[in-house]
Design a protein around this motif. Structure first.
Motif, PDB file in Angstrom:
ATOM      1  N   UNK A   1       0.830  -1.213   0.000  1.00  0.00           N
ATOM      2  CA  UNK A   1       0.000   0.000   0.000  1.00  0.00           C
ATOM      3  C   UNK A   1       0.861   1.258   0.000  1.00  0.00           C
ATOM      4  N   UNK A   2       2.054   1.124   0.554  1.00  0.00           N
ATOM      5  CA  UNK A   2       2.901   2.309   0.778  1.00  0.00           C
ATOM      6  C   UNK A   2       4.362   1.856   0.840  1.00  0.00           C
TER       7      UNK A   2
ATOM      8  N   UNK B   1       1.327   4.665  -8.671  1.00  0.00           N
ATOM      9  CA  UNK B   1       0.511   5.523  -7.787  1.00  0.00           C
ATOM     10  C   UNK B   1       0.542   5.058  -6.321  1.00  0.00           C
ATOM     11  N   UNK B   2       1.741   4.739  -5.842  1.00  0.00           N
ATOM     12  CA  UNK B   2       1.913   4.338  -4.439  1.00  0.00           C
ATOM     13  C   UNK B   2       2.534   5.489  -3.659  1.00  0.00           C
ATOM     14  N   UNK B   3       1.984   5.825  -2.494  1.00  0.00           N
ATOM     15  CA  UNK B   3       2.625   6.852  -1.667  1.00  0.00           C
ATOM     16  C   UNK B   3       4.016   6.399  -1.217  1.00  0.00           C
TER      17      UNK B   3
ATOM     18  N   UNK C   1       5.752  11.754  -0.823  1.00  0.00           N
ATOM     19  CA  UNK C   1       5.414  11.868  -2.246  1.00  0.00           C
ATOM     20  C   UNK C   1       4.098  11.112  -2.421  1.00  0.00           C
ATOM     21  N   UNK C   2       3.072  11.807  -2.956  1.00  0.00           N
ATOM     22  CA  UNK C   2       1.746  11.196  -3.045  1.00  0.00           C
ATOM     23  C   UNK C   2       1.252  11.244  -4.489  1.00  0.00           C
ATOM     24  N   UNK C   3       1.718  10.337  -5.329  1.00  0.00           N
ATOM     25  CA  UNK C   3       1.334  10.378  -6.740  1.00  0.00           C
ATOM     26  C   UNK C   3      -0.178  10.179  -6.911  1.00  0.00           C
ATOM     27  N   UNK C   4      -0.799  10.845  -7.854  1.00  0.00           N
ATOM     28  CA  UNK C   4      -0.197  11.713  -8.884  1.00  0.00           C
ATOM     29  C   UNK C   4      -0.108  13.177  -8.465  1.00  0.00           C
ATOM     30  N   UNK C   5      -0.304  13.473  -7.185  1.00  0.00           N
ATOM     31  CA  UNK C   5      -0.357  14.870  -6.745  1.00  0.00           C
ATOM     32  C   UNK C   5       1.013  15.364  -6.273  1.00  0.00           C
TER      33      UNK C   5
ATOM     34  N   UNK D   1       4.598   9.481   9.487  1.00  0.00           N
ATOM     35  CA  UNK D   1       3.978   9.835   8.197  1.00  0.00           C
ATOM     36  C   UNK D   1       3.316   8.615   7.563  1.00  0.00           C
ATOM     37  N   UNK D   2       3.946   7.454   7.679  1.00  0.00           N
ATOM     38  CA  UNK D   2       3.372   6.230   7.102  1.00  0.00           C
ATOM     39  C   UNK D   2       2.009   5.944   7.718  1.00  0.00           C
ATOM     40  N   UNK D   3       1.925   6.031   9.038  1.00  0.00           N
ATOM     41  CA  UNK D   3       0.652   5.745   9.719  1.00  0.00           C
ATOM     42  C   UNK D   3      -0.394   6.785   9.334  1.00  0.00           C
TER      43      UNK D   3
END
Ligand SMILES: [Zn+2]
Length: 239
Positions: free
Chosen positions: A114-115, A137-139, A155-159, A194-196
């Motif tokens: 997921x990440x 599209x993986x954070x 980094x939060x693709x695609x944003x 940040x992961x959580x």
């Protein structure tokens, strides 16, 4: 009982804890950053953890890589990490990858998670993780440390911006630089936070900005940044 102190937090609760249990996180690097990230995510009850590292444990690692110990010298770090994490929380599934991650194998590994948390000791691995996470599209939670400093950002693709939007010139690897041991712990712990947050979609991610820690000054500062219009990989992904 184990996660009581999480569950009483309204932002987490039983539902959030269940979500963590069903989450899959890939940690790339079982060094100083990876030690802090993986210990905290395992203790927090993230149910499935993959850990990638092609190296074996050396005596000089033990100054900061607290997953490992003297008995494990010569053992693949991914295996040593798995043993330590299972001792901390046997309910967590830990999958070791004692191999180098590259453009060929990264998509097949990353798509299972997921990440991704970037904890390598070199620049080229960060670029690989950036490029593949953008595509899938993986954070991706970035962290790096050197000497008395470190930084962290999401980094939060695609944003928003990617790693290449910021670091578009190749840098020398920082592996041989000095590093104050607990600075890796500080930045790794921030990466775990940040992961959580990203898994549970709570709070405000460190997105379109970077947090820089200066240990000698005892100071955190924030630098804001946006997508670089000249970034080739972002342009390619928008096509
Ligand atoms: Zn970019």
């Amino acid at each position: 009982m184990r996660y009581q102190r999480h569950i009483i937090l309204p932002q987490i609760g039983l539902e959030g804890q269940e979500k963590l249990k069903n989450s899959k996180v890939l940690i790339v690097g079982a060094g100083g950053l990876g030690s802090a990230v993986s210990y905290y995510l395992t203790a927090s009850g993230v149910g499935h953890i993959g850990i990638v590292d092609p190296d074996t444990v050396e005596i000089s690692n033990l100054q900061r890589q607290i997953l490992h110990n003297e008995e494990r010298i010569g053992m693949p770090k991914a295996i040593s990490a798995m043993i330590s994490l299972k001792k901390l929380n046997s309910e967590v599934e830990v999958l070791p990858y004692p191999d180098e991650i590259n453009y060929k194998n990264a998509p097949d590994i990353i798509k299972l998670y997921d990440l991704v948390v970037a904890c390598p000791d070199n620049f080229s691995t960060r670029l690989i993780l950036n490029d593949i996470c953008l595509k899938l599209l993986k954070p991706l939670v970035m962290g790096a440390v050197a000497k008395f400093e470190g930084h962290v950002f999401d980094i939060i693709p695609p944003y928003g911006p990617c790693y290449r939007c910021i670091f578009n010139e190749a840098k020398d690897d920082i592996g041989q630089e000095g590093i104050l041991s607990p600075v890796a712990g500080v930045i790794g712990a921030l990466q775990a936070v940040e992961s959580i947050k990203l898994l549970l979609k709570i709070g405000k991610p460190i997105h379109e900005r970077m947090i820089i820690y200066d240990a000698l000054k005892g100071f955190f500062r924030e630098v804001k940044f946006v997508k670089n219009p000249a970034c080739e990989i972002c342009q390619k992904n928008e096509d």
